[in-house]
Design a protein around this motif. Structure first.
Motif, PDB file in Angstrom:
ATOM      1  N   GLN A   2       0.838  -1.210   0.000  1.00 43.07           N
ATOM      2  CA  GLN A   2       0.000   0.000   0.000  1.00 43.07           C
ATOM      3  C   GLN A   2       0.867   1.252   0.000  1.00 43.07           C
ATOM      4  O   GLN A   2       1.808   1.370   0.789  1.00 43.07           O
ATOM      5  CB  GLN A   2      -0.885  -0.028   1.236  1.00 43.07           C
ATOM      6  CG  GLN A   2      -1.797   1.172   1.435  1.00 43.07           C
ATOM      7  CD  GLN A   2      -2.976   1.191   0.483  1.00 43.07           C
ATOM      8  OE1 GLN A   2      -2.885   1.783  -0.595  1.00 43.07           O
ATOM      9  NE2 GLN A   2      -4.077   0.590   0.888  1.00 43.07           N
ATOM     10  N   SER A  24      -4.600   9.849  -2.113  1.00 45.66           N
ATOM     11  CA  SER A  24      -4.862   8.675  -2.949  1.00 45.66           C
ATOM     12  C   SER A  24      -4.076   7.492  -2.405  1.00 45.66           C
ATOM     13  O   SER A  24      -3.004   7.667  -1.808  1.00 45.66           O
ATOM     14  CB  SER A  24      -4.485   8.946  -4.407  1.00 45.66           C
ATOM     15  OG  SER A  24      -3.112   9.232  -4.519  1.00 45.66           O
ATOM     16  N   SER A  28      -7.188  -0.662  -2.894  1.00 49.55           N
ATOM     17  CA  SER A  28      -8.521  -0.287  -2.415  1.00 49.55           C
ATOM     18  C   SER A  28      -9.019  -1.175  -1.267  1.00 49.55           C
ATOM     19  O   SER A  28     -10.061  -0.908  -0.688  1.00 49.55           O
ATOM     20  CB  SER A  28      -9.525  -0.347  -3.568  1.00 49.55           C
ATOM     21  OG  SER A  28      -9.618  -1.667  -4.069  1.00 49.55           O
ATOM     22  N   LYS A  68     -13.601   4.469  -2.307  1.00 47.53           N
ATOM     23  CA  LYS A  68     -12.677   3.365  -2.107  1.00 47.53           C
ATOM     24  C   LYS A  68     -12.289   2.705  -3.426  1.00 47.53           C
ATOM     25  O   LYS A  68     -11.124   2.368  -3.636  1.00 47.53           O
ATOM     26  CB  LYS A  68     -13.316   2.329  -1.175  1.00 47.53           C
ATOM     27  CG  LYS A  68     -12.326   1.355  -0.576  1.00 47.53           C
ATOM     28  CD  LYS A  68     -12.993   0.441   0.413  1.00 47.53           C
ATOM     29  CE  LYS A  68     -13.728  -0.671  -0.292  1.00 47.53           C
ATOM     30  NZ  LYS A  68     -13.984  -1.833   0.581  1.00 47.53           N
ATOM     31  N   GLY A  71      -9.686   4.623  -5.019  1.00 46.70           N
ATOM     32  CA  GLY A  71      -8.526   4.856  -4.161  1.00 46.70           C
ATOM     33  C   GLY A  71      -8.298   6.320  -3.841  1.00 46.70           C
ATOM     34  O   GLY A  71      -7.153   6.781  -3.861  1.00 46.70           O
TER      35      GLY A  71
END
Lengths: 113, 115
Positions: A2, A24, A28, A68, A71
Motif C-alpha cells: 500500500q 490517494s 482499495s 474506495k 482509491g
C-alpha cells in the motif's frame, strides 16, 4: 504494498477560502481511512475516520469523503482560518486484520490572514 | 479529553547506548502502537501490541527494538545499541478496541537524537 500519496505537498490560501486536500491510495482493500492534523513539533490529532463502507464524514467545518474503488479521499475545509494552518495527514488501515496505519507525507496548509 | 502522554519530549543519546521511550496510553484502551517519523519523511508503523503481546510488527522493528507494558498504565519502547539512523520522532498511539473502527489517538511524540 500500500502506498499513500497526498497532493499538493503544500498549499497557501487566503483566510475565508474553502479548500480541498487530496489523498490517494494504491490498494482499495482498506478497512478505514483517517485524517490527522499535525502542528509543528507536535503529535497527530485525529480529525475524522471514515469506514470503508462510508462515503463521507463531517465534523464542524471539515468534511471528508471516500471513494474506495478509485482509491481516493478528500478533506474539505470550509471558511478556512489562520488557526487551520498545519500539516494534514491521511492514513489508511489495510483490510485483513492489520492494525497498522499507512501514512501519506501530508499537505502543509498555510492560511494567510 | 483523555490523551496519550509521552516522556521525555526530547532524548539525546550517544550512539551505541540503550534508550527507553515511555508512553501512558489513554485509560481503558486495549491496543497500543509505536510509530516513528524521520525528519521530512512519512510516519512509519513500527509495532502494535494487544493482550500483552506483539500483534504486528514492521520490517523496521528488528531485534534492536522491544516493547513492554510493565504495569497497567505504561507502554515502553526500548532501543538497544542505538544508531545514528534511529534519530527520529517516535509516536505512541492507542485505540479503544471495543469496536474495530475506532480511531488511533496519538501522543505528542519523543524526539530522539542520536549523537
Amino acid at each position: 504494498k500500500q502506498e499513500v500519496t497526498q497532493i499538493p505537498a503544500a498549499l497557501s490560501v487566503p483566510e475565508g477560502e474553502n479548500l480541498v486536500l487530496n489523498c490517494s491510495f494504491t490498494d482499495s482493500a482498506i478497512y478505514n481511512l483517517q485524517w490527522f492534523r499535525q502542528d509543528p513539533g507536535k503529535g497527530l490529532t485525529s480529525l475524522l475516520l471514515i469506514q470503508s463502507s462510508q462515503r463521507e464524514q463531517t465534523s464542524g467545518r471539515l468534511n471528508a469523503s471516500l471513494d474506495k474503488s478509485s482509491g481516493r479521499s478528500t478533506l474539505y475545509i470550509a471558511a478556512s482560518q489562520p488557526g487551520d494552518s498545519a500539516t494534514y495527514l491521511c492514513a489508511v488501515r489495510p483490510q485483513g486484520g492489520s492494525e497498522k496505519l499507512v501514512f501519506g507525507k501530508g499537505t502543509k496548509l498555510t492560511v494567510n490572514p | 479529553e483523555p490523551e496519550v502522554t509521552q516522556t521525555p519530549s526530547h532524548q539525546v543519546t550517544q550512539m551505541g547506548q540503550e534508550v527507553i521511550l515511555r508512553c501512558v496510553p489513554i485509560s481503558n484502551h486495549l491496543y497500543f502502537y509505536w510509530y516513528r517519523q524521520i525528519l521530512g519523511q512519512k510516519v512509519e508503523f513500527l509495532v502494535s501490541f494487544y493482550n500483552n503481546e506483539i500483534s504486528e510488527k514492521s520490517e523496521i522493528f528488528d531485534d534492536q527494538f522491544s516493547v513492554e507494558r510493565p504495569d497497567g498504565s505504561n507502554f515502553t519502547l526500548k532501543i538497544r545499541s542505538t544508531k545514528l539512523e534511529d534519530s527520529a520522532m517516535y509516536f505512541c498511539a492507542s485505540r479503544a478496541g471495543l469496536y474495530s473502527n475506532q480511531p488511533q489517538h496519538f501522543g505528542d511524540g519523543t524526539r530522539l537524537s542520536i549523537l
